[in-house]
Motif scaffolding. Sequence first.
Motif, PDB file in Angstrom:
ATOM      1  N   ILE A 127      68.909   8.844  32.678  1.00 13.21           N
ATOM      2  CA  ILE A 127      69.094   7.479  33.181  1.00 13.21           C
ATOM      3  C   ILE A 127      70.546   7.257  33.580  1.00 13.21           C
ATOM      4  O   ILE A 127      70.848   6.655  34.618  1.00 13.21           O
ATOM      5  CB  ILE A 127      68.657   6.456  32.115  1.00 13.21           C
ATOM      6  N   ALA A 128      71.454   7.758  32.744  1.00 11.64           N
ATOM      7  CA  ALA A 128      72.880   7.580  33.028  1.00 11.64           C
ATOM      8  C   ALA A 128      73.271   8.263  34.339  1.00 11.64           C
ATOM      9  O   ALA A 128      74.009   7.690  35.158  1.00 11.64           O
ATOM     10  CB  ALA A 128      73.713   8.137  31.872  1.00 11.64           C
ATOM     11  N   PHE A 129      72.773   9.479  34.554  1.00 10.65           N
ATOM     12  CA  PHE A 129      73.069  10.195  35.808  1.00 10.65           C
ATOM     13  C   PHE A 129      72.513   9.442  37.011  1.00 10.65           C
ATOM     14  O   PHE A 129      73.137   9.386  38.078  1.00 10.65           O
ATOM     15  CB  PHE A 129      72.473  11.603  35.776  1.00 10.65           C
ATOM     16  N   ALA A 130      71.306   8.865  36.842  1.00 11.80           N
ATOM     17  CA  ALA A 130      70.641   8.212  37.968  1.00 11.80           C
ATOM     18  C   ALA A 130      71.308   6.891  38.354  1.00 11.80           C
ATOM     19  O   ALA A 130      71.491   6.607  39.536  1.00 11.80           O
ATOM     20  CB  ALA A 130      69.170   7.980  37.624  1.00 11.80           C
ATOM     21  N   PHE A 131      71.678   6.100  37.362  1.00  7.39           N
ATOM     22  CA  PHE A 131      72.159   4.746  37.648  1.00  7.39           C
ATOM     23  C   PHE A 131      73.673   4.588  37.568  1.00  7.39           C
ATOM     24  O   PHE A 131      74.215   3.585  38.032  1.00  7.39           O
ATOM     25  CB  PHE A 131      71.486   3.748  36.693  1.00  7.39           C
ATOM     26  N   PHE A 132      74.339   5.560  36.961  1.00  9.45           N
ATOM     27  CA  PHE A 132      75.795   5.475  36.829  1.00  9.45           C
ATOM     28  C   PHE A 132      76.442   6.790  37.264  1.00  9.45           C
ATOM     29  O   PHE A 132      77.002   7.527  36.443  1.00  9.45           O
ATOM     30  CB  PHE A 132      76.182   5.138  35.388  1.00  9.45           C
ATOM     31  N   PRO A 133      76.352   7.140  38.544  1.00  7.63           N
ATOM     32  CA  PRO A 133      76.954   8.391  39.021  1.00  7.63           C
ATOM     33  C   PRO A 133      78.453   8.408  38.758  1.00  7.63           C
ATOM     34  O   PRO A 133      79.128   7.387  38.881  1.00  7.63           O
ATOM     35  CB  PRO A 133      76.654   8.376  40.530  1.00  7.63           C
ATOM     36  N   GLY A 134      78.937   9.574  38.368  1.00  6.01           N
ATOM     37  CA  GLY A 134      80.353   9.698  38.061  1.00  6.01           C
ATOM     38  C   GLY A 134      80.719   9.195  36.678  1.00  6.01           C
ATOM     39  O   GLY A 134      81.896   8.994  36.379  1.00  6.01           O
ATOM     40  N   ILE A 135      79.718   8.999  35.816  1.00  2.00           N
ATOM     41  CA  ILE A 135      79.962   8.509  34.468  1.00  2.00           C
ATOM     42  C   ILE A 135      80.852   9.489  33.697  1.00  2.00           C
ATOM     43  O   ILE A 135      80.764  10.709  33.873  1.00  2.00           O
ATOM     44  CB  ILE A 135      78.625   8.281  33.731  1.00  2.00           C
ATOM     45  N   SER A 136      81.697   8.971  32.839  1.00  2.00           N
ATOM     46  CA  SER A 136      82.630   9.801  32.075  1.00  2.00           C
ATOM     47  C   SER A 136      81.924  10.519  30.934  1.00  2.00           C
ATOM     48  O   SER A 136      80.785  10.181  30.567  1.00  2.00           O
ATOM     49  CB  SER A 136      83.757   8.938  31.503  1.00  2.00           C
ATOM     50  N   SER A 137      82.610  11.502  30.343  1.00  2.00           N
ATOM     51  CA  SER A 137      82.060  12.216  29.190  1.00  2.00           C
ATOM     52  C   SER A 137      81.827  11.273  28.018  1.00  2.00           C
ATOM     53  O   SER A 137      80.830  11.391  27.292  1.00  2.00           O
ATOM     54  CB  SER A 137      83.006  13.346  28.773  1.00  2.00           C
ATOM     55  N   LEU A 138      82.746  10.328  27.826  1.00  2.00           N
ATOM     56  CA  LEU A 138      82.581   9.356  26.746  1.00  2.00           C
ATOM     57  C   LEU A 138      81.357   8.482  26.993  1.00  2.00           C
ATOM     58  O   LEU A 138      80.579   8.195  26.074  1.00  2.00           O
ATOM     59  CB  LEU A 138      83.838   8.488  26.636  1.00  2.00           C
ATOM     60  N   GLY A 139      81.153   8.074  28.246  1.00  2.00           N
ATOM     61  CA  GLY A 139      79.974   7.290  28.579  1.00  2.00           C
ATOM     62  C   GLY A 139      78.687   8.053  28.327  1.00  2.00           C
ATOM     63  O   GLY A 139      77.717   7.508  27.790  1.00  2.00           O
ATOM     64  N   LEU A 140      78.671   9.333  28.690  1.00  3.51           N
ATOM     65  CA  LEU A 140      77.491  10.164  28.443  1.00  3.51           C
ATOM     66  C   LEU A 140      77.197  10.259  26.952  1.00  3.51           C
ATOM     67  O   LEU A 140      76.031  10.240  26.538  1.00  3.51           O
ATOM     68  CB  LEU A 140      77.708  11.572  29.013  1.00  3.51           C
ATOM     69  N   MET A 141      78.250  10.362  26.157  1.00  2.00           N
ATOM     70  CA  MET A 141      78.045  10.472  24.715  1.00  2.00           C
ATOM     71  C   MET A 141      77.412   9.199  24.156  1.00  2.00           C
ATOM     72  O   MET A 141      76.490   9.258  23.335  1.00  2.00           O
ATOM     73  CB  MET A 141      79.371  10.767  24.018  1.00  2.00           C
ATOM     74  N   PHE A 142      77.865   8.047  24.604  1.00  2.00           N
ATOM     75  CA  PHE A 142      77.276   6.787  24.132  1.00  2.00           C
ATOM     76  C   PHE A 142      75.813   6.665  24.562  1.00  2.00           C
ATOM     77  O   PHE A 142      74.960   6.213  23.789  1.00  2.00           O
ATOM     78  CB  PHE A 142      78.081   5.595  24.645  1.00  2.00           C
ATOM     79  N   TRP A 143      75.506   7.053  25.797  1.00  2.00           N
ATOM     80  CA  TRP A 143      74.116   7.046  26.249  1.00  2.00           C
ATOM     81  C   TRP A 143      73.280   8.014  25.418  1.00  2.00           C
ATOM     82  O   TRP A 143      72.115   7.735  25.088  1.00  2.00           O
ATOM     83  CB  TRP A 143      74.041   7.420  27.733  1.00  2.00           C
ATOM     84  N   SER A 144      73.854   9.145  25.080  1.00  4.40           N
ATOM     85  CA  SER A 144      73.146  10.129  24.269  1.00  4.40           C
ATOM     86  C   SER A 144      72.839   9.574  22.883  1.00  4.40           C
ATOM     87  O   SER A 144      71.739   9.770  22.348  1.00  4.40           O
ATOM     88  CB  SER A 144      73.983  11.409  24.154  1.00  4.40           C
ATOM     89  N   PHE A 145      73.808   8.866  22.272  1.00  2.75           N
ATOM     90  CA  PHE A 145      73.567   8.233  20.977  1.00  2.75           C
ATOM     91  C   PHE A 145      72.407   7.238  21.063  1.00  2.75           C
ATOM     92  O   PHE A 145      71.508   7.224  20.216  1.00  2.75           O
ATOM     93  CB  PHE A 145      74.819   7.467  20.513  1.00  2.75           C
ATOM     94  N   ALA A 146      72.440   6.412  22.112  1.00  2.00           N
ATOM     95  CA  ALA A 146      71.387   5.396  22.280  1.00  2.00           C
ATOM     96  C   ALA A 146      70.021   6.051  22.461  1.00  2.00           C
ATOM     97  O   ALA A 146      69.018   5.606  21.876  1.00  2.00           O
ATOM     98  CB  ALA A 146      71.717   4.501  23.482  1.00  2.00           C
ATOM     99  N   GLY A 147      69.965   7.116  23.260  1.00  2.00           N
ATOM    100  CA  GLY A 147      68.697   7.804  23.477  1.00  2.00           C
ATOM    101  C   GLY A 147      68.173   8.466  22.219  1.00  2.00           C
ATOM    102  O   GLY A 147      66.961   8.455  21.958  1.00  2.00           O
ATOM    103  N   ALA A 148      69.068   9.040  21.421  1.00  2.00           N
ATOM    104  CA  ALA A 148      68.651   9.666  20.158  1.00  2.00           C
ATOM    105  C   ALA A 148      68.037   8.637  19.232  1.00  2.00           C
ATOM    106  O   ALA A 148      66.979   8.869  18.616  1.00  2.00           O
ATOM    107  CB  ALA A 148      69.855  10.329  19.490  1.00  2.00           C
TER     108      ALA A 148
END
Length: 353
Positions: A127-148
């Motif tokens: 979802i993060a890749f699709a809706f937030f292109p260019g997202i930072s590594s920190l942003g990906l980590m927060f999305w990963s926490f939420a998905g887990a």
Amino acid sequence: MSFLEVDEIYNENEADHQQHIVSRPLGAMIVLGGGLLLLLVGAALSIILGAADLKLGTVWDALFHFNSQNTAHQIIQELRIPRTISAMLVGACLAVSGAIMQGMTRNALASPEILSVTHGSAFAIAIAFAFFPGISSLGLMFWSFAGAGFGALVVFAIGLFSQGGLTPVKLALAGIAVGTMLSALSSSIAIHFDVARDVSFWYAGGIAGVKWSSIQLLLPAVVLGLVLVLVIARSITILSLGEELAKGLGQYTTAVKVIGIGAVVLLTGAAVSVAGAIGFIGLIIPHITRFLVGIDYRWIIPCSAVLGAVLLIYADIVARLLNPPFETPVGAVTALVGVPFFLYLARHDKRGL
């Protein structure tokens, strides 16, 4: 109540597992010592071996006499060392997460991937890749926490509200079903928004492209998660003997479960954000660790962390040597071991944990 008293209760209530004891400190020390030795050897091999094989002398020079103009030194400092460190940290995260989940649920099949924690992280990253292109590594980590957290919540909700309650088999079946659904949704999102290439990396699992910046984000999450699980390690040992027994001994089981699930989400989310959906480490390592050191989670947690790091670092070495100069996804290597192990447990385990 002391662990000797808990051990007596355990032996009385679990006659079919008389060979287990609550704590094997000597065995645990041997496992830790041997695991750390294997980890040291694996780290050296991980830095040396690859598409460009390097000599130990070159590695030594790169560490203590770095030359920014030397290509070999750049490979070691910017590629090989971060990759090696990330393999250790991710392996430790997944193994400890699996140990905690198995202990809290008394489910031999529990692990981050079986209960869709891993798939939830990967789904959120899609979802993060699709809706937030260019997202930072920190942003990906927060999305990963939420998905887990989302993946775990859905699986446990299905198990709790199903007829007969939360049984080990229902948890495993719910986890597999939810994981399949999340994988399908991730694939649909990836195709529709043309981010299939990025998403496929996370589902294949790999640590080839990990940079120092990712490790800087991963390390605090690992430390915090391990501190949390070590704080509740004794409570998880008692909880793994049965919830009624734990409540009878005065344990706040709800609080222990909340902290444990929080730690699992933290550790798994951090691992997936860096390395993708690497499976089966959280299933295999806790079983091996309990066999070697007993059921005391004060030993299981550190031993699982070391053995998980060992498994992933050697799996990564195998992955890069199977088809050089191309690399096999490390998730495929762990699956080669994990799938037969899962089928064995599903066939032979009658009790949970």
